[in-house]
Write a protein that holds these residues in place. Structure first.
Motif, mmCIF file in Angstrom:
data_model
loop_
_atom_site.group_PDB
_atom_site.id
_atom_site.type_symbol
_atom_site.label_atom_id
_atom_site.label_comp_id
_atom_site.label_asym_id
_atom_site.label_seq_id
_atom_site.Cartn_x
_atom_site.Cartn_y
_atom_site.Cartn_z
ATOM 1 N N UNK A 68 0.680 -1.288 -0.053
ATOM 2 C CA UNK A 68 0.052 -0.145 -0.109
ATOM 3 C C UNK A 68 0.760 1.271 -0.068
ATOM 4 N N UNK A 69 0.520 2.274 -0.829
ATOM 5 C CA UNK A 69 1.160 3.475 -0.955
ATOM 6 C C UNK A 69 0.373 4.656 -0.767
ATOM 7 N N UNK A 70 1.149 5.450 -0.251
ATOM 8 C CA UNK A 70 0.021 6.976 0.103
ATOM 9 C C UNK A 70 0.021 7.636 -1.310
ATOM 10 N N UNK A 71 -1.346 7.728 -1.797
ATOM 11 C CA UNK A 71 -1.521 8.538 -3.095
ATOM 12 C C UNK A 71 -1.417 10.059 -3.105
ATOM 13 N N UNK A 72 -1.675 10.719 -1.800
ATOM 14 C CA UNK A 72 -1.701 11.999 -1.555
ATOM 15 C C UNK A 72 -1.771 12.448 -0.265
ATOM 16 N N UNK A 85 -5.003 6.238 -1.265
ATOM 17 C CA UNK A 85 -4.349 5.202 -1.264
ATOM 18 C C UNK A 85 -4.180 4.419 -2.556
ATOM 19 N N UNK A 86 -3.100 3.985 -2.944
ATOM 20 C CA UNK A 86 -3.082 3.019 -4.033
ATOM 21 C C UNK A 86 -1.909 2.045 -3.727
ATOM 22 N N UNK A 87 -1.686 1.223 -4.861
ATOM 23 C CA UNK A 87 -0.678 0.027 -4.377
ATOM 24 C C UNK A 87 0.669 0.260 -5.557
ATOM 25 N N UNK A 88 1.731 -0.271 -4.961
ATOM 26 C CA UNK A 88 2.928 -0.301 -5.869
ATOM 27 C C UNK A 88 3.642 -1.766 -5.709
ATOM 28 N N UNK A 89 4.169 -2.034 -6.631
ATOM 29 C CA UNK A 89 5.155 -3.250 -6.717
ATOM 30 C C UNK A 89 6.311 -2.959 -6.450
ATOM 31 N N UNK A 90 7.020 -3.398 -5.279
ATOM 32 C CA UNK A 90 8.433 -2.919 -5.092
ATOM 33 C C UNK A 90 8.986 -4.058 -4.514
ATOM 34 N N UNK A 91 10.442 -3.977 -4.293
ATOM 35 C CA UNK A 91 11.293 -5.002 -3.662
ATOM 36 C C UNK A 91 11.650 -4.399 -2.399
ATOM 37 N N UNK A 92 10.886 -4.879 -1.212
ATOM 38 C CA UNK A 92 11.335 -4.564 0.015
ATOM 39 C C UNK A 92 12.689 -4.623 0.678
ATOM 40 N N UNK A 93 13.337 -3.748 1.278
ATOM 41 C CA UNK A 93 14.531 -3.913 1.877
ATOM 42 C C UNK A 93 14.446 -4.607 3.277
ATOM 43 N N UNK A 94 15.567 -4.864 3.966
ATOM 44 C CA UNK A 94 15.353 -5.677 5.260
ATOM 45 C C UNK A 94 14.960 -4.736 6.358
ATOM 46 N N UNK A 95 13.910 -5.097 7.041
ATOM 47 C CA UNK A 95 13.360 -4.225 8.145
ATOM 48 C C UNK A 95 12.377 -3.555 7.726
ATOM 49 N N UNK A 96 11.855 -3.383 6.599
ATOM 50 C CA UNK A 96 10.789 -2.586 5.966
ATOM 51 C C UNK A 96 9.272 -3.431 6.144
ATOM 52 N N UNK A 99 2.429 -2.423 4.325
ATOM 53 C CA UNK A 99 0.900 -3.083 4.542
ATOM 54 C C UNK A 99 1.250 -3.905 3.189
ATOM 55 N N UNK A 100 0.630 -5.023 2.986
ATOM 56 C CA UNK A 100 0.731 -5.661 1.603
ATOM 57 C C UNK A 100 -0.702 -4.963 1.170
ATOM 58 N N UNK A 101 -0.471 -4.915 -0.215
ATOM 59 C CA UNK A 101 -1.705 -4.456 -1.272
ATOM 60 C C UNK A 101 -2.929 -5.252 -1.104
ATOM 61 N N UNK A 102 -2.914 -6.306 -0.862
ATOM 62 C CA UNK A 102 -4.194 -6.988 -0.610
ATOM 63 C C UNK A 102 -4.982 -6.836 0.626
ATOM 64 N N UNK A 103 -4.255 -5.818 1.497
ATOM 65 C CA UNK A 103 -5.007 -5.409 2.566
ATOM 66 C C UNK A 103 -5.439 -3.852 2.529
ATOM 67 N N UNK A 104 -5.285 -3.433 1.263
ATOM 68 C CA UNK A 104 -5.853 -2.058 1.087
ATOM 69 C C UNK A 104 -7.111 -1.815 1.666
ATOM 70 N N UNK A 120 5.024 7.767 -0.289
ATOM 71 C CA UNK A 120 5.558 6.986 0.534
ATOM 72 C C UNK A 120 4.688 5.844 0.742
ATOM 73 N N UNK A 121 5.462 4.740 1.102
ATOM 74 C CA UNK A 121 4.941 3.406 1.569
ATOM 75 C C UNK A 121 4.280 3.511 3.084
ATOM 76 N N UNK A 122 3.024 2.963 3.162
ATOM 77 C CA UNK A 122 2.253 2.903 4.173
ATOM 78 C C UNK A 122 2.511 1.748 5.129
ATOM 79 N N UNK A 123 2.938 2.184 6.404
ATOM 80 C CA UNK A 123 3.088 1.094 7.542
ATOM 81 C C UNK A 123 2.078 1.081 8.710
#
Length: 236
Positions: A68-72, A85-96, A99-104, A120-123
């Motif tokens: 999940x990513x913040x759209x505005x 909100x929207x979604x983005x496909x990214x490679x997450x680094x260690x410790x990040x 929230x999974x896109x399926x839980x939007x 920014x990515x939503x946590x």
């Protein structure tokens, strides 16, 4: 030794020297043969590096996931809508811990625990299900005329000072208002929501204030004796 024999020997030496001069040099041929295994080894090493790079890129691509990513921009305390909100496909680094896109759909309706920035990515720590007001707070609705609004307007999350203004009504504070704005003390508050203007241009502002000041602020608001001073604007 006869002159004929000597002449034959000289002729043989001349022919031998000529043959030696015309024969190809063997030194460079041997050197080229010695270099050939080195070139082959270098080629094998380059090929191996290419294979390893492809394997790494494949593994990195296979670990990309939808989040999940913040759209505005969203102010603190505001409920999240689908448009935020929207979604983005990214490679997450260690410790990040995004929230999974399926839980939007589960995030929509929750409130921003902090100010959120677009892109920014939503946590999970950035959202909350707790509704305002929180413990020790109260929510007071204040109707403000355009002349009572700050020049730059109000945004949810802005911090304000609530100031009592003079009025035609009895200004004698009640016992319950001795510590509030009616006693000459400004009250700190946070803008929770801003409603649209009514037919007269008045704007209803929901303010989060300390529970002990809520009654005095509400009485002043009902009498039209409230002014707001912005002390911290969202994004500044």
């Amino acid at each position: 030794m006869t002159s004929g024999t000597s002449g034959r020997r000289q002729s043989s030496q001349v022919r031998a020297q000529a043959l030696a001069a015309n024969s190809p040099a063997r030194g460079p041929v041997r050197l080229a043969r010695q270099r050939r295994p080195a070139w082959i080894a270098a080629g094998v090493a380059i090929l191996a590096l290419g294979v390893l790079a492809n394997v790494y890129l494949f593994e990195a691509a296979s670990e990309r996931t939808s989040v999940v990513r913040v759209a505005r921009d969203v102010a603190v305390g505001q409920p999240l809508t689908r448009a935020d909100l929207d979604t983005a496909v990214v490679a997450l680094g260690p410790g990040v811990r995004a929230i999974p896109g399926a839980q939007l759909g589960e995030v929509v309706g929750r409130r921003a625990a902090v100010g959120l920035r677009a892109g920014t990515l939503l946590t999970a720590s950035q959202v909350t299900v707790q509704l305002t007001p929180g413990p020790g707070q109260a929510l007071v609705a204040v109707a403000l005329k355009p002349s009572q609004l700050p020049p730059r307007g109000l945004e949810p999350g802005s911090q304000v000072r609530i100031v009592a203004t003079s009025g035609g009504q009895d200004d004698t504070p009640s016992p319950s208002a001795q510590s509030g704005p009616a006693a000459g003390k400004d009250v700190a508050g946070v803008v929770d929501a801003v409603g649209g203007p009514d037919a007269d241009g008045a704007v209803t502002v929901s303010l989060l204030v300390a529970d002990g000041d809520a009654s005095a602020v509400a009485r002043l608001a009902a009498a039209g004796r409230v002014a707001l001073v912005v002390t911290s604007q969202v994004g500044s």
